[in-house]
Write a protein that holds these residues in place. Structure first.
Motif, PDB file in Angstrom:
ATOM      1  N   GLU A 158      -3.984  -7.101  10.836  1.00 21.42           N
ATOM      2  CA  GLU A 158      -5.217  -7.548  10.177  1.00 21.42           C
ATOM      3  C   GLU A 158      -5.996  -8.540  11.029  1.00 21.42           C
ATOM      4  O   GLU A 158      -7.170  -8.825  10.745  1.00 21.42           O
ATOM      5  CB  GLU A 158      -4.896  -8.147   8.806  1.00 21.42           C
ATOM      6  N   ILE A 172       0.815  -1.210   0.000  1.00 18.69           N
ATOM      7  CA  ILE A 172       0.000   0.000   0.000  1.00 18.69           C
ATOM      8  C   ILE A 172       0.857   1.272   0.000  1.00 18.69           C
ATOM      9  O   ILE A 172       0.413   2.324  -0.444  1.00 18.69           O
ATOM     10  CB  ILE A 172      -0.950   0.010   1.228  1.00 18.69           C
ATOM     11  N   GLU A 182      -3.917  -2.199   3.199  1.00 19.54           N
ATOM     12  CA  GLU A 182      -5.078  -1.326   3.380  1.00 19.54           C
ATOM     13  C   GLU A 182      -5.801  -1.655   4.685  1.00 19.54           C
ATOM     14  O   GLU A 182      -6.234  -0.757   5.412  1.00 19.54           O
ATOM     15  CB  GLU A 182      -6.036  -1.478   2.200  1.00 19.54           C
ATOM     16  N   THR A 183      -5.940  -2.950   4.966  1.00 21.63           N
ATOM     17  CA  THR A 183      -6.636  -3.370   6.185  1.00 21.63           C
ATOM     18  C   THR A 183      -5.915  -2.887   7.429  1.00 21.63           C
ATOM     19  O   THR A 183      -6.523  -2.337   8.356  1.00 21.63           O
ATOM     20  CB  THR A 183      -6.762  -4.905   6.212  1.00 21.63           C
ATOM     21  N   GLU A 229      -4.273  -5.568  -0.178  1.00 15.29           N
ATOM     22  CA  GLU A 229      -5.418  -5.704   0.733  1.00 15.29           C
ATOM     23  C   GLU A 229      -4.986  -5.750   2.194  1.00 15.29           C
ATOM     24  O   GLU A 229      -5.616  -5.120   3.050  1.00 15.29           O
ATOM     25  CB  GLU A 229      -6.213  -6.954   0.371  1.00 15.29           C
ATOM     26  N   GLN A 287      -2.243  -8.178  -5.279  1.00 10.10           N
ATOM     27  CA  GLN A 287      -3.545  -7.780  -4.755  1.00 10.10           C
ATOM     28  C   GLN A 287      -3.669  -8.123  -3.272  1.00 10.10           C
ATOM     29  O   GLN A 287      -4.176  -7.327  -2.477  1.00 10.10           O
ATOM     30  CB  GLN A 287      -4.670  -8.459  -5.535  1.00 10.10           C
ATOM     31  N   GLY A 288      -3.185  -9.293  -2.888  1.00  6.65           N
ATOM     32  CA  GLY A 288      -3.253  -9.686  -1.489  1.00  6.65           C
ATOM     33  C   GLY A 288      -2.428  -8.781  -0.598  1.00  6.65           C
ATOM     34  O   GLY A 288      -2.852  -8.411   0.505  1.00  6.65           O
TER      35      GLY A 288
END
Length: 460
Positions: free
Chosen positions: A435, A253, A364-365, A361, A357-358
């Motif tokens: 997370e 990110i 971001e989380t 994610e 992508q993982g």
């Protein structure tokens, strides 16, 4: 030993054997071997050990009793970080690294390769993509060694001694780095302002004796350095190297430090599929661009594609092996011994499973839940943030005006099954959110601490 004892599994423990060895070297007692150790560093008492056990099962029972003292905390209720983090570990990571060809090899290196070189090459490649750097090493012992080695590299590259630390570094890391680089590097700490670098002061301190600036982002307190590009430009203008310590879990990110001017990027891969395990499985990484000046100063091993005796055939093997102490021994850049290669394979499996992508994610989380937790906890009476920086995963609560001190808040959380964070002192609590900490977990922690604060107010 306070009295003669013949250990059944350790040779030469019989009193007559010990005396024969002392006579052979001309020593009156074992204590003479430790004469150079300062008195303040000695224990000055016998170890707190039980009397020797008569049978193996007695020892098993004793060790079992010690292990039962450990108390695990549910991942969602764990808000303790400060260098070791409770990130999620996919089951496939443990499945792969428990395979015998990876798990049982000394230093991760069997005498006939069963794919380890390729696995580590793939780890290096995935890390290179994440970091946007060309060359990544086989893991060092831990992130502390990677940091110290990065500073030593900068000294060798520039021929200078001064390194400016412009961020808040982990105290334990700072202690280890100081010890490691003391003979060749003078480390100067530049106090931060609002948890980030004091850019103007750093610029004034840069000069022809500066080997490097060292930036930690996220820092020990989770603060993100927003002026890295400006700091890099200023350092490069005086011929200094830019060294950045980071945590790769954030780079799905955040902009890679290399894109903002970093020459050497280092850190720990514990967050990439490695369990915390009562202190963590740790391994360090060092990454540089494909620049001979930097690559040839890396002391640890690099795996890449290499030709074989068969024309047109390639395999996986060491690159620039003559850099290392394996090849040159005392003439190597630095000593390289048993490394944490298995953890590199684990991180490679994690990165391959997550993909771009993982990683985005999870980044971001963590960023979103860090912000939510900071808001939820600063809504409590007398609780505020210690600084105004942007934070990733960790932040510091200022509880100076709260009814309970930071250690008292930790105790209150533990009484309800939470580990609220690390008390830096009476007035500051370092809180970590990954997370694994859901919004519900955060709300429940806030409720527990809020109740404890309210009860203290009522009893005051």
């Amino acid at each position: 030993m306070t009295h003669p004892f013949v250990h059944p599994y350790v040779p030469n423990t019989a009193p007559e054997s010990r005396q024969a060895m002392l006579d052979a070297v001309g020593a009156a007692s074992v204590d003479e071997f430790y004469a150079d150790v300062p008195a303040e560093l000695r224990l000055a008492r016998a170890l707190d050990l039980p009397e020797p056990f008569l049978a193996e099962q007695d020892l098993v029972r004793h060790v079992g009793g010690l292990l039962r003292r450990n108390r695990s905390v549910e991942p969602g209720r764990l808000f303790l970080g400060a260098g070791t983090y409770q990130h999620a570990v996919p089951a496939i990571v443990d499945e792969v690294i428990n395979r015998s060809e990876f798990l049982t090899a000394y230093a991760g290196e069997p005498y006939e390769d069963h794919g380890r070189f390729q696995a580590l090459f793939q780890y290096q490649s995935l890390m290179g993509e994440l970091l946007n750097q060309d060359v990544v090493n086989v893991p060092t012992y831990d992130g502390y060694q990677a940091a110290a080695t990065s500073l030593a590299m900068a000294g060798r590259i520039t021929g200078r001694r001064t390194v400016l630390l412009v961020s808040d570094a982990h105290p334990d890391k700072l202690s280890k780095v100081r010890d490691y680089i003391a003979p060749t590097i003078d480390l100067v700490l530049v106090p931060t302002v609002d948890a980030v670098a004091d850019v103007q002061t750093v610029k004034r301190m840069l000069g022809e004796t500066t080997a490097a600036i060292w930036v930690e982002t996220p820092s020990y307190t989770g603060a993100l350095e927003t002026a890295l590009a400006e700091l890099s430009e200023a350092a490069h203008a005086v011929g200094a190297v830019v060294i950045v310590g980071t945590d790769p879990i954030s780079l799905g990110i955040l902009t890679p430090p290399a894109d903002l001017g970093a020459d050497i990027v280092h850190g720990d891969i514990q967050s990439l599929g490695l369990h915390s395990w009562f202190g963590g499985a740790h391994a360090g990484f060092i990454a540089v661009h494909d620049d001979t000046r930097f690559v040839m100063e890396m002391p640890s091993r690099l795996f890449g594609l290499a030709s074989t005796d068969v024309p047109g055939e390639y395999g996986f093997g060491d690159v620039a092996y003559d850099r290392t102490s394996f090849a040159l021994r005392e003439e190597g850049k630095e000593w390289v011994g048993t490394a944490a290669a298995l953890w590199g394979i684990a991180a490679g499996v994690y990165l391959a499973l997550m993909g771009p992508q993982g990683m985005a994610e999870v980044g971001e989380t963590v960023l979103a839940r860090t912000t939510y937790a900071a808001r939820a906890l600063t809504a409590l009476a007398g609780v505020g943030l210690a600084d105004g920086a942007v934070h990733f995963r960790e932040f510091v609560l200022d509880v100076t005006d709260a009814a309970l001190t930071a250690p008292e808040l930790v105790a209150a959380g533990r009484a309800s099954g939470f580990e609220p964070g690390h008390a830096l002192d009476d007035s500051h609590l370092l809180v970590c959110v990954t997370e694994q900490n859901t919004q519900t977990d955060i709300d429940e922690l806030a409720a527990v601490l809020g109740e404890a604060l309210a009860q203290k107010e009522q009893n005051a």
